[in-house]
Design a protein around this motif. Sequence first.
Motif, PDB file in Angstrom:
ATOM      1  N   ASN A  19       0.682  -1.046   0.380  1.00 25.28           N
ATOM      2  CA  ASN A  19       0.011  -0.142  -0.230  1.00 25.28           C
ATOM      3  C   ASN A  19       0.056   1.242  -0.160  1.00 25.28           C
ATOM      4  N   ARG A  20       2.101   1.594   0.971  1.00 24.92           N
ATOM      5  CA  ARG A  20       2.742   2.461   1.138  1.00 24.92           C
ATOM      6  C   ARG A  20       3.653   2.646  -0.719  1.00 24.92           C
ATOM      7  N   ASN A  23       0.634   4.098  -3.329  1.00 26.51           N
ATOM      8  CA  ASN A  23       0.303   5.240  -2.379  1.00 26.51           C
ATOM      9  C   ASN A  23       1.671   6.442  -3.112  1.00 26.51           C
ATOM     10  N   PHE A  24       2.134   6.224  -2.912  1.00 21.01           N
ATOM     11  CA  PHE A  24       4.067   6.955  -3.681  1.00 21.01           C
ATOM     12  C   PHE A  24       3.952   6.649  -5.446  1.00 21.01           C
ATOM     13  N   SER A  27       1.825   8.788  -6.412  1.00 19.35           N
ATOM     14  CA  SER A  27       1.895  10.728  -5.956  1.00 19.35           C
ATOM     15  C   SER A  27       2.578  11.371  -7.204  1.00 19.35           C
ATOM     16  N   GLN A  28       3.530  10.016  -7.920  1.00 20.09           N
ATOM     17  CA  GLN A  28       4.749  10.110  -8.959  1.00 20.09           C
ATOM     18  C   GLN A  28       3.819  10.248 -10.335  1.00 20.09           C
ATOM     19  N   LEU A 133      11.580   6.621   1.002  1.00 20.89           N
ATOM     20  CA  LEU A 133      10.579   7.604   0.199  1.00 20.89           C
ATOM     21  C   LEU A 133       9.183   6.491   0.819  1.00 20.89           C
ATOM     22  N   ILE A 134       9.423   5.336   0.614  1.00 20.93           N
ATOM     23  CA  ILE A 134       8.261   4.863   0.813  1.00 20.93           C
ATOM     24  C   ILE A 134       7.574   4.802   2.558  1.00 20.93           C
ATOM     25  N   GLU A 136       7.601   6.774   4.565  1.00 19.55           N
ATOM     26  CA  GLU A 136       7.032   7.744   4.626  1.00 19.55           C
ATOM     27  C   GLU A 136       5.672   7.981   3.704  1.00 19.55           C
ATOM     28  N   ALA A 137       5.808   7.400   2.796  1.00 16.41           N
ATOM     29  CA  ALA A 137       4.179   7.511   1.941  1.00 16.41           C
ATOM     30  C   ALA A 137       2.784   6.494   2.524  1.00 16.41           C
ATOM     31  N   SER A 138       1.821   6.924   2.969  1.00 13.58           N
ATOM     32  CA  SER A 138       0.516   6.178   4.192  1.00 13.58           C
ATOM     33  C   SER A 138       0.455   4.844   3.709  1.00 13.58           C
ATOM     34  N   ASP A 139      -0.163   4.235   4.044  1.00 14.96           N
ATOM     35  CA  ASP A 139      -0.121   2.509   4.042  1.00 14.96           C
ATOM     36  C   ASP A 139      -1.668   2.243   4.144  1.00 14.96           C
TER      37      ASP A 139
END
Length: 561
Positions: A19-20, A23-24, A27-28, A133-134, A136-139
């Motif tokens: 999931n992380r 979501n990353f 964002s890209q 970077l992962i 910091e991403a949402s899970d």
Amino acid sequence: MLVFEGQSYTYADVDKISNRIANFLLSQGIKTNDVIVLVISNSPQFIWTFLALRKIGAIPSLVNHNLQGKGLIHSIFICEPCMIIIDNYETIQQNIYNVRDQLVNIPLFVVNTQEPTSQVTLKEPRWPLLDPLIKEASDEPISPDYRSSLTLYDKSCYIYTSGTTGLPKAVNVYILKSLSGSAFCSLIGNTSDDVIYLALPLYHTSGLIIGLFGAIESGATAVLKRKFSASKFWSDCCEYNVTHVPYIGEFCRYILTQPDYPHQKSHKVKTFYGNGLGRDIWQKFKEKYNIPKIIELYGSTEGNCFLVNLQDKVGAIGRLSPLMNMFRPNKMYLVKYDLDTVQPLRDKNGRCIQVDKGEVGLLIGKYIPEFDLQMYKSKKDLDSPKIIRNAFVEGDKYFNTGDLIYTDDDYFAYFSDRIGDTFRWKGENVSTLEVANVLRELDFISDANVYGVKIGNFSGRAGMASLLLSNGNHLTEEQLAKIYVQCKENLPSYAVPLFLRIQTIMDLTGTFKLKKISLQNEGFNPKIIHDPLFYIDHSSECYTPLTENIYLKILIGHSRL
């Protein structure tokens, strides 16, 4: 549960990490049907990155991480990617670094597949590391809306052919095939109580679909290995209480070459399943290691033919009978073939000719219109050479497997050879597998790779066998005589190898198949081959060392073979 190099991850752990990553990637700007190249070795990072891409409907392109140079660049660009994610493994970074000037317009990230606490060294400092970077991403779970437009006929991923006859081809693996492959593992009895040993490369169909997807489908524990090690196989099986083992190619043969392991019979393995187990070692392998069941199957990444031997019939790849064809929508037939054109022979009405039981034929599979999908990702038409039209009735369409199969009286089917491997000598077709199996019966030969080589202006190709010995790389005169007798007594005269080559290691593809092209190109020339070479000497009923002088005599026809 996922187990890898001392680390364990629950399915919930894998779900959150994927999931992380998903979501990353969102964002890209990654979106449904975007292609992301993965050049990652067997690792948890491969798995959760793959799953992340599928959660958002993106398409993973699974490039063989052993590729370099032209083959690597070709594989990356053929699928038109918008991002590349690579392993921090030193050789993978180096291979990418060597072609970096051609990748400047594609975003590239590096993922750490080594020890979680290890310091990551980047070959190119400008390459961003994905791991921080992962984190910091949402899970948060990914909305199914990203996949709502996808159907069974959309792409699940790209898997590449092994490239043994040229550059790798990107095969369109559709969602339908992915689901069918994973469902097969439920059919053979995989459950959540099982432990599946994943040592096959995940960039290949057997490792990914039959292995990983099968484990996920049944909720089983997956013991993932970075690469296959024959010497550690049984100790791993005993340590992790492995119950199911997917295999391919020479996998089982290399296990047999290992010294006995104290607990090689006191394990919990219930089933070996896969394709490529040699008929010559089937029973020996099963009895030596006390394997309750072997399930041999037949199929290909791009093809529509699938067979499975659930009866544990030694050497068989399944059953192919007229009765089964009556109920099978994608009917399969064995037909007469032309070795030179690699196409079926036709009768006076232009139709394919079925072979009789016991006769070797080319396997072809009928296309069902709703499943008639493009095989390869390419701007060129790579599908047509694999298509047979008007086989039995006007307008029908069949897939040419390129595989030669025969059936016994009970319609059990057996693999004979790849039509591209079979060669013609003295007007006869020579099966490389048949010759190899005869040679492997000798206790001092561990493996044999048989192929055809050109001799000057002679028509056809002469048989040559590259041998891997059980001990060392030296053959005694007595052993050379035994090879001569073994071949003369068990093979037709035209199939007896004229040349032998002794190697200390066999060159394999990433899926444990023997490579032949480079050996064919080198031929039997002692000027360019540094391995021991021998030629057949009928006068002494033995194989004799091949010198440069004898080599020249053979080329001009002054030495009788």
